[in-house]
Motif scaffolding. Structure first.
Motif, PDB file in Angstrom:
ATOM      1  N   GLU A   1       0.831  -1.207   0.000  1.00  0.00           N
ATOM      2  CA  GLU A   1       0.000   0.000   0.000  1.00  0.00           C
ATOM      3  C   GLU A   1       0.867   1.258   0.000  1.00  0.00           C
ATOM      4  N   VAL A   2       1.947   1.244   0.783  1.00  0.00           N
ATOM      5  CA  VAL A   2       2.850   2.397   0.831  1.00  0.00           C
ATOM      6  C   VAL A   2       3.491   2.616  -0.531  1.00  0.00           C
TER       7      VAL A   2
ATOM      8  N   SER B   1       9.313  -0.520   9.787  1.00  0.00           N
ATOM      9  CA  SER B   1       8.050   0.099   9.383  1.00  0.00           C
ATOM     10  C   SER B   1       8.305   1.319   8.505  1.00  0.00           C
ATOM     11  N   LEU B   2       7.356   1.611   7.617  1.00  0.00           N
ATOM     12  CA  LEU B   2       7.544   2.631   6.591  1.00  0.00           C
ATOM     13  C   LEU B   2       6.530   3.764   6.683  1.00  0.00           C
TER      14      LEU B   2
ATOM     15  N   PHE C   1       1.634   7.944   3.378  1.00  0.00           N
ATOM     16  CA  PHE C   1       1.205   6.548   3.378  1.00  0.00           C
ATOM     17  C   PHE C   1       2.044   5.790   4.402  1.00  0.00           C
ATOM     18  N   GLY C   2       1.388   4.997   5.252  1.00  0.00           N
ATOM     19  CA  GLY C   2       2.094   4.213   6.241  1.00  0.00           C
ATOM     20  C   GLY C   2       2.240   4.924   7.575  1.00  0.00           C
ATOM     21  N   SER C   3       3.098   4.370   8.436  1.00  0.00           N
ATOM     22  CA  SER C   3       3.248   4.897   9.791  1.00  0.00           C
ATOM     23  C   SER C   3       4.568   4.431  10.382  1.00  0.00           C
ATOM     24  N   VAL C   4       5.207   5.293  11.170  1.00  0.00           N
ATOM     25  CA  VAL C   4       6.435   4.898  11.865  1.00  0.00           C
ATOM     26  C   VAL C   4       6.308   4.987  13.378  1.00  0.00           C
TER      27      VAL C   4
ATOM     28  N   ASP D   1       8.160  -8.397  10.393  1.00  0.00           N
ATOM     29  CA  ASP D   1       6.750  -8.118  10.118  1.00  0.00           C
ATOM     30  C   ASP D   1       6.630  -6.652   9.775  1.00  0.00           C
ATOM     31  N   ILE D   2       6.919  -6.312   8.542  1.00  0.00           N
ATOM     32  CA  ILE D   2       6.991  -4.904   8.159  1.00  0.00           C
ATOM     33  C   ILE D   2       5.745  -4.556   7.374  1.00  0.00           C
ATOM     34  N   ARG D   3       5.006  -3.612   7.892  1.00  0.00           N
ATOM     35  CA  ARG D   3       3.812  -3.205   7.166  1.00  0.00           C
ATOM     36  C   ARG D   3       3.772  -1.694   7.146  1.00  0.00           C
TER      37      ARG D   3
END
Length: 333
Positions: free
Chosen positions: A7-8, A40-41, A51-54, A331-333
């Motif tokens: 998605e990112v 995480s991205l 897009f995404g989150s850290v 587990d990188i989302r």
């Protein structure tokens, strides 16, 4: 705010095709309790789209404001939570701190390569030189994201996937809950009555028998398979193939006695080894006193999530601050 890698990256591609610049931010290291794991991205475009989150929301507003106005031109480190004032200002939990890597991500070919790789359910290691920004792709061999004095490496791989065998109430709740956790969900049940009563119209049941579906699925180490049909003819059919696959988790609904008998059948009639039979999680799920189908589904997903994140249920969690968030490194989302 959270999003899968795919998605990112799709968000990045859309922005790049519209002429925007992109800054890609990755969690490189954490201290204390961290809401998001290493790797995480967060992607921020020059128009302010993101897009995404850290951090789960603690630092995103500040990051997005800075990076939208001033996209990075070279690889750089960004720290949050180094001082008590910063930790209070950004609301980082439990005195936590974040070290982030920010880099320009403006090569469409680079983004498309990663998208195609993930869509094909392949995993790769992406290494970025801290000095030059040069990107190198390597074959992934169980490495985790890592920051060294010379480079930052991150793992890019497919979405975690859950194959549910059985379209009853437990299967229905498993599918709904797993989608909320970011799993790609597939459901199979050859029984006509259950197929006709399946309520999730946006998640159609797969055609065919479970063993054939699993055989054709290209099961990998990011796939979990759970048999909850509560019908030995259906569940065992799936397990015959699932236990021979690379799935990181294979489970089956049933009592201790049911599962003892199932293991005996697998050994005596289907020539399964003791090691193969021992891969089966059954009775499936964590013991949370679950009774209803929804509670059973919750217990199953709790066990799957723990194992996905590198934690064996029932074992004490590591308390050392420098190891927090490391269990979920891949587990990188």
């Amino acid at each position: 705010m959270q999003g899968s890698q795919l998605e990112v990256l799709n968000g990045c591609l859309s922005c790049l095709e519209q002429g925007e610049n992109i800054t890609l931010v990755s969690v490189a290291k954490t201290w204390g309790t961290s809401p998001r794991p290493v790797g995480s991205l967060l992607a921020v475009s020059s128009s302010g789209r993101f897009f995404g989150s850290v951090s789960g929301g603690c630092v995103e507003e500040d990051l997005i404001e800075q990076l939208a106005q001033h996209p990075v031109r070279f690889v750089q480190k960004i720290m949050y939570g180094e001082t008590a004032e910063e930790r209070h200002r950004f609301g980082l939990p439990c005195g936590g701190a974040l070290e982030l890597m920010a880099e320009p991500l403006n090569d469409i070919k680079d983004v498309k390569f990663l998208i195609d790789h993930i869509a094909a359910r392949k995993t790769c290691l992406r290494k970025v030189s801290l000095e030059t920004g040069q990107v190198t792709y390597l074959t992934w061999q169980q490495q985790a994201p890592e920051l060294s004095p010379t480079h930052w490496q991150n793992v890019f791989g497919p979405t975690w996937r859950l194959m549910v065998i059985g379209a009853g109430e437990t299967g229905r709740y498993l599918a709904e809950f797993a989608q909320g956790l970011g799993f790609e969900v597939l459901v199979s049940d050859p029984r006509p009555d259950y197929r006709s009563n399946w309520p999730l119209k946006d998640l159609p049941l797969l055609q065919g028998f479970p063993d054939d579906i699993i055989q054709d699925l290209n099961v990998d180490v990011r796939t979990a398979i759970v048999a909850v049909a509560h019908d030995p003819k259906v569940d065992d059919m799936a397990l015959l193939t699932a236990l021979k696959s690379d799935a990181f988790y294979v489970g089956a609904l049933g009592s201790k006695l049911n599962n003892q008998e199932r293991r005996a059948r697998l050994r005596e009639h289907f020539d399964f080894s003791e090691a193969e039979v021992n891969q089966l999680h059954g009775p499936v799920g964590l013991n949370i006193g679950s009774k209803s189908p929804a509670e059973i589904a919750l217990s199953i997903l709790a066990e799957i999530t723990a194992i996905k994140n590198g934690i064996q249920p029932g074992k004490a969690l590591e308390k050392k601050e420098d190891q927090i968030s490391q269990t979920a490194a891949c587990d990188i989302r």
